[in-house]
Scaffold this motif. Structure first.
Motif, PDB file in Angstrom:
ATOM      1  N   SER A   1     -59.314  23.214  64.512  1.00 56.89           N
ATOM      2  CA  SER A   1     -61.110  23.279  63.977  1.00 56.89           C
ATOM      3  C   SER A   1     -61.740  22.958  65.136  1.00 56.89           C
ATOM      4  CB  SER A   1     -60.887  22.593  62.847  1.00 56.89           C
ATOM      5  OG  SER A   1     -60.879  21.083  63.215  1.00 56.89           O
ATOM      6  N   GLY A   2     -61.474  22.390  66.181  1.00 52.96           N
ATOM      7  CA  GLY A   2     -62.532  21.912  67.051  1.00 52.96           C
ATOM      8  C   GLY A   2     -62.649  20.325  66.923  1.00 52.96           C
ATOM      9  N   GLU A   3     -62.128  19.546  66.222  1.00 54.17           N
ATOM     10  CA  GLU A   3     -61.729  18.400  66.239  1.00 54.17           C
ATOM     11  C   GLU A   3     -60.706  17.820  66.630  1.00 54.17           C
ATOM     12  OE1 GLU A   3     -62.768  17.241  62.098  1.00 54.17           O
ATOM     13  OE2 GLU A   3     -64.408  18.493  62.074  1.00 54.17           O
ATOM     14  N   ALA A   4     -61.168  17.298  68.467  1.00 51.19           N
ATOM     15  CA  ALA A   4     -58.886  16.671  69.036  1.00 51.19           C
ATOM     16  C   ALA A   4     -58.324  16.079  67.784  1.00 51.19           C
ATOM     17  CB  ALA A   4     -59.916  16.393  69.971  1.00 51.19           C
ATOM     18  N   VAL A   5     -57.442  15.865  68.014  1.00 47.04           N
ATOM     19  CA  VAL A   5     -56.946  14.809  67.301  1.00 47.04           C
ATOM     20  C   VAL A   5     -56.636  13.370  67.563  1.00 47.04           C
ATOM     21  CG1 VAL A   5     -54.645  14.190  66.172  1.00 47.04           C
ATOM     22  CG2 VAL A   5     -54.801  16.625  66.265  1.00 47.04           C
ATOM     23  N   ARG A   6     -57.115  11.957  68.066  1.00 44.50           N
ATOM     24  CA  ARG A   6     -56.735  10.987  68.215  1.00 44.50           C
ATOM     25  C   ARG A   6     -55.404  10.623  68.736  1.00 44.50           C
ATOM     26  NH1 ARG A   6     -60.885  10.721  71.576  1.00 44.50           N
ATOM     27  NH2 ARG A   6     -60.771   8.536  71.305  1.00 44.50           N
ATOM     28  N   LEU A   7     -54.795  10.469  69.838  1.00 44.18           N
ATOM     29  CA  LEU A   7     -53.688   9.806  70.082  1.00 44.18           C
ATOM     30  C   LEU A   7     -54.053   9.354  71.360  1.00 44.18           C
ATOM     31  CD1 LEU A   7     -51.458  12.564  71.557  1.00 44.18           C
ATOM     32  CD2 LEU A   7     -54.221  13.505  71.263  1.00 44.18           C
TER      33      LEU A   7
ATOM     34  N   GLY B   1     -56.602  10.584  75.877  1.00 46.47           N
ATOM     35  CA  GLY B   1     -56.002  10.636  74.208  1.00 46.47           C
ATOM     36  C   GLY B   1     -56.572  12.044  73.270  1.00 46.47           C
ATOM     37  N   ARG B   2     -56.976  12.701  73.593  1.00 43.83           N
ATOM     38  CA  ARG B   2     -57.750  13.858  73.201  1.00 43.83           C
ATOM     39  C   ARG B   2     -56.261  15.366  73.044  1.00 43.83           C
ATOM     40  NH1 ARG B   2     -63.387  13.939  74.745  1.00 43.83           N
ATOM     41  NH2 ARG B   2     -62.598  13.310  76.667  1.00 43.83           N
ATOM     42  N   MET B   3     -56.826  16.156  71.738  1.00 46.12           N
ATOM     43  CA  MET B   3     -55.582  17.301  71.833  1.00 46.12           C
ATOM     44  C   MET B   3     -56.264  18.282  71.384  1.00 46.12           C
ATOM     45  SD  MET B   3     -52.486  18.333  72.750  1.00 46.12           S
ATOM     46  CE  MET B   3     -51.481  17.012  72.089  1.00 46.12           C
ATOM     47  N   ARG B   4     -56.215  19.418  71.781  1.00 48.29           N
ATOM     48  CA  ARG B   4     -56.813  21.144  71.679  1.00 48.29           C
ATOM     49  C   ARG B   4     -55.372  22.218  71.567  1.00 48.29           C
ATOM     50  NH1 ARG B   4     -62.278  22.046  70.814  1.00 48.29           N
ATOM     51  NH2 ARG B   4     -61.409  23.637  70.021  1.00 48.29           N
ATOM     52  N   VAL B   5     -55.563  22.596  70.682  1.00 48.51           N
ATOM     53  CA  VAL B   5     -54.705  23.978  70.402  1.00 48.51           C
ATOM     54  C   VAL B   5     -55.239  25.196  70.501  1.00 48.51           C
ATOM     55  CG1 VAL B   5     -52.432  24.171  68.837  1.00 48.51           C
ATOM     56  CG2 VAL B   5     -53.589  22.026  69.275  1.00 48.51           C
ATOM     57  N   TYR B   6     -54.189  26.185  71.080  1.00 49.17           N
ATOM     58  CA  TYR B   6     -54.230  27.579  71.403  1.00 49.17           C
ATOM     59  C   TYR B   6     -53.640  28.646  71.580  1.00 49.17           C
ATOM     60  CZ  TYR B   6     -58.242  25.207  73.989  1.00 49.17           C
ATOM     61  OH  TYR B   6     -59.501  24.150  74.359  1.00 49.17           O
ATOM     62  N   THR B   7     -53.705  29.529  71.203  1.00 48.85           N
ATOM     63  CA  THR B   7     -52.071  30.332  71.039  1.00 48.85           C
ATOM     64  C   THR B   7     -52.417  31.029  73.305  1.00 48.85           C
ATOM     65  OG1 THR B   7     -53.758  32.408  71.493  1.00 48.85           O
ATOM     66  CG2 THR B   7     -52.988  31.753  69.482  1.00 48.85           C
ATOM     67  N   ALA B   8     -51.428  31.287  73.089  1.00 49.09           N
ATOM     68  CA  ALA B   8     -50.998  31.470  74.782  1.00 49.09           C
ATOM     69  C   ALA B   8     -52.097  32.903  75.422  1.00 49.09           C
ATOM     70  CB  ALA B   8     -49.455  32.156  74.944  1.00 49.09           C
ATOM     71  N   SER B   9     -52.900  33.419  74.576  1.00 51.21           N
ATOM     72  CA  SER B   9     -53.652  34.417  75.409  1.00 51.21           C
ATOM     73  C   SER B   9     -55.434  33.519  75.345  1.00 51.21           C
ATOM     74  CB  SER B   9     -53.846  35.536  74.373  1.00 51.21           C
ATOM     75  OG  SER B   9     -54.519  35.529  73.444  1.00 51.21           O
ATOM     76  N   GLY B  10     -55.557  32.145  74.765  1.00 52.56           N
ATOM     77  CA  GLY B  10     -56.303  31.364  75.198  1.00 52.56           C
ATOM     78  C   GLY B  10     -57.595  31.460  73.113  1.00 52.56           C
ATOM     79  N   THR B  11     -56.768  31.313  72.463  1.00 55.14           N
ATOM     80  CA  THR B  11     -57.349  31.429  70.811  1.00 55.14           C
ATOM     81  C   THR B  11     -57.274  30.218  71.032  1.00 55.14           C
ATOM     82  OG1 THR B  11     -57.159  34.052  70.575  1.00 55.14           O
ATOM     83  CG2 THR B  11     -58.146  32.204  68.607  1.00 55.14           C
ATOM     84  N   PRO B  12     -58.490  29.610  70.493  1.00 55.99           N
ATOM     85  CA  PRO B  12     -58.078  28.543  69.328  1.00 55.99           C
ATOM     86  C   PRO B  12     -57.784  28.162  68.576  1.00 55.99           C
ATOM     87  CG  PRO B  12     -60.217  28.262  70.513  1.00 55.99           C
ATOM     88  CD  PRO B  12     -59.829  29.926  70.290  1.00 55.99           C
ATOM     89  N   LEU B  13     -56.423  27.265  67.648  1.00 59.15           N
ATOM     90  CA  LEU B  13     -55.889  26.978  66.791  1.00 59.15           C
ATOM     91  C   LEU B  13     -56.341  25.683  65.697  1.00 59.15           C
ATOM     92  CD1 LEU B  13     -52.004  27.902  68.382  1.00 59.15           C
ATOM     93  CD2 LEU B  13     -53.533  29.744  66.344  1.00 59.15           C
TER      94      LEU B  13
END
Length: 298
Positions: free
Chosen positions: A44-50, A30-42
């Protein structure tokens, strides 16, 4: 072959992941993290709940552009979701699905915004798959193309579905009942029921089988030359900007347009891969035994 494999630690083992070519979404519990294709986080580090997703798929956006030559027809430009800006539910609901993210959970398809927050939902028991700029919801013996947030196209019957691959509005598939591959201009007999991953890449449908890769022309439906690879059948087969990659512990890579030999990329994993996706000119491989992603440039 030695390549600069980047290893990034994840907050949890990713259960599902998807990319539109420049952005990568990883989700679990139920959590989501987002990155660039090269691995840089996009984020804030607070995962969205879903909801806890069982599958995830993404497609790039398309925007109209006036043709540069007077009198020529307008053309469509593919724009990765990263650059498309935040979506507006009202406008999305009135246009074909482009540049969006969708997942499945608890018998429903969920349309998500770039951060992973829900936009719309509709009942469907199955998983989502992307390819050729389209997302399909695929169930046990039926599939429906996602046409707009909350809406599907007409159902396509897939009796005895085994494996499938999305190519825009076309769905290639095999059945547990026989050895044929369907969905193209003609049916093709693979002469084997032992099949692994399948994907469309560089104008062909590729199916992982014992000893190599079966190849079928996406244009004519005619079988093409069998390609030997070190491992098969493998569970994962993806296309990254026209380069085919597959694997189970290590990766093999093939550039059909260049006509180069198959390359092997060793990942030195003790456990098998749990997940593998293409992200632009990168492969993201997720080991089954630890919360980590291995990013392989191609």
């Amino acid at each position: 072959m030695d390549v600069a494999v980047t290893r990034i630690d994840l907050p949890w083992p990713a259960r599902v992941a998807a990319s539109d070519g420049t952005t990568v979404w990883c989700s679990a519990a139920g959590r989501m993290r987002v990155y660039t294709a090269s691995g840089t986080p996009l984020d804030s580090g607070e995962a969205v709940r879903l909801p806890e997703l069982s599958s995830l798929a993404a497609v790039p956006a398309t925007v109209p552009r006036t043709a540069g030559v007077p009198g020529a027809l307008p053309e469509t430009v593919v724009v990765p979701r990263t650059f498309a800006g935040p979506p507006h539910l009202g406008s999305l609901s009135q246009s074909p699905l482009r540049g969006t993210l969708a997942g499945t959970a608890e018998g429903r398809v969920h349309w998500l915004d770039p951060a992973g927050a829900p936009l719309a939902t509709a009942p469907f028991d199955g998983r989502v798959l992307a390819g050729g700029g389209e997302i399909w919801a695929v169930g046990a013996e039926r599939a429906r193309r996602l046409t707009a947030p909350g809406d599907f196209g007409e159902p396509v019957e897939l009796p005895g579905l085994d494996r499938c691959a999305v190519e825009g509005e076309r769905l290639w598939w095999t059945s547990k009942r026989d050895t044929l591959v369907r969905g193209g201009p003609r049916e093709v007999d693979l002469w084997t029921r032992e099949r692994g991953g399948m994907t469309v890449c560089a104008g062909s449908l590729w199916i992982s089988v014992a000893g190599g890769l079966e190849r079928v022309s996406a244009w004519s439906g005619e079988p093409r030359r069998f390609v030997k690879v070190p491992k098969g059948p493998v569970p994962f087969l993806v296309c990254a900007h026209g380069v085919l990659a597959g694997g189970e512990r290590d990766l093999f890579v093939l550039d059909p347009a260049a006509g180069a030999a198959v390359r092997v990329i060793r990942l030195d994993l003790k456990a098998r891969l749990a997940l593998m996706i293409a992200a632009g000119k990168h492969i993201w491989a997720f080991p089954a035994d630890r919360p980590q992603a291995l990013i392989v440039p191609l």
